[in-house]
Design an enzyme around this catalytic site. Sequence first.
Site, PDB file in Angstrom:
ATOM      1  N   TYR A  85     -22.287  -0.352 -27.149  1.00  0.00           N
ATOM      2  CA  TYR A  85     -22.903   0.844 -26.583  1.00  0.00           C
ATOM      3  C   TYR A  85     -24.418   0.679 -26.493  1.00  0.00           C
ATOM      4  CZ  TYR A  85     -18.473   3.404 -27.166  1.00  0.00           C
ATOM      5  OH  TYR A  85     -17.174   3.821 -27.093  1.00  0.00           O
ATOM      6  N   LEU A  99     -11.936  18.049 -16.173  1.00  0.00           N
ATOM      7  CA  LEU A  99     -11.301  19.198 -16.812  1.00  0.00           C
ATOM      8  C   LEU A  99     -12.326  20.187 -17.367  1.00  0.00           C
ATOM      9  CD1 LEU A  99      -8.529  17.216 -18.718  1.00  0.00           C
ATOM     10  CD2 LEU A  99      -8.256  18.540 -16.609  1.00  0.00           C
TER      11      LEU A  99
END
Length: 330
Positions: free
Chosen positions: A53, A223
């Site tokens: 990351y 969503l």
Amino acid sequence: MKYTQLGRTGLKVSRLVLGTMNFGPQTNEADSHAIMDAALDAGINFFDTANVYGWGENKGRTEEIIGNWFAQGGDRRDKVVLATKVYGNMAADGDAWPNHDKLSAVNIRRAVDASLKRLQTDHIDVYQFHHVDRATPFEEIWQAIDTLITQGKILYVGSSNFPGYKIAQANEIAARRGGTIGLVSEQCLYNLAERRAEMEVIPAAQEYGLGVIPWSPLHGGLLGGVIKKEVEGGRRASGRAADSLANTTIRAQIQAYEDLLDKHGVEPGETALAWLLTRPGVTGPIVGPRTAEQLRSAVRATELELSEELLAGLDEVFPGPGPSPEAFAW
């Protein structure tokens, strides 16, 4: 905040997992530290990261940000169940030197020491395999892990993006060898719009006592009320969500989802998280807030009770594959 055991272990973790993938690329260090402080204040004790990351030439940067936060003291490290991952190529240009990626014993040893240095800690609570390594036998992997556990550098081991048969294979080989307890968690893509994990991954995790940690619980923002935001504020979807909405069938499905939640008076993002918390085997979804308000919204989801009527409506909009093995057998 509510807590649960991580799979079959005695380790207690929060029902929300703080994802840190945005720390560095999208959220600066000061804001990242503020979000981690707010997460602890909210009772979130399970933090997830990965050695890659930061991405590109900044691989490792996210672990460094977390390490600098631990270094501030105040029992930060003691309060956190820390999970990171190994597998990815850490070369900035993507051209890995031989044995500098994947799950060979050589790379596992090198990678864990590098992560410990960046994280400014002496141990990792849950060390996760970021992907399947088809070239390295599990006998070698577990031998390397046993050594690290004996050295006190890691405590538990989890998987990420493993198919069901690899979860079974990994834990059967661990059981034959003795020593390590094997995988205790699986981090997989799982949400209302992507339920294929219900076919084999989640049943395998339940059978072998792994906690399930869903990533991308809002499916790239799809969503999170994207159509409503587009209509009310002019904010258009981007990335995966935009690509999905370009498909008229998917757009109609998301519209039906948002209409259903409007009828019940609940927020899309919070509902998607709350739905995951009702699913068998799920420890807690990974949330990756870029702002403090996004974190607060995620925390509210842990207190949201979904009615049977709403749960049935969600199944109508996003039908799952059905029970395994019937879902793929007939």
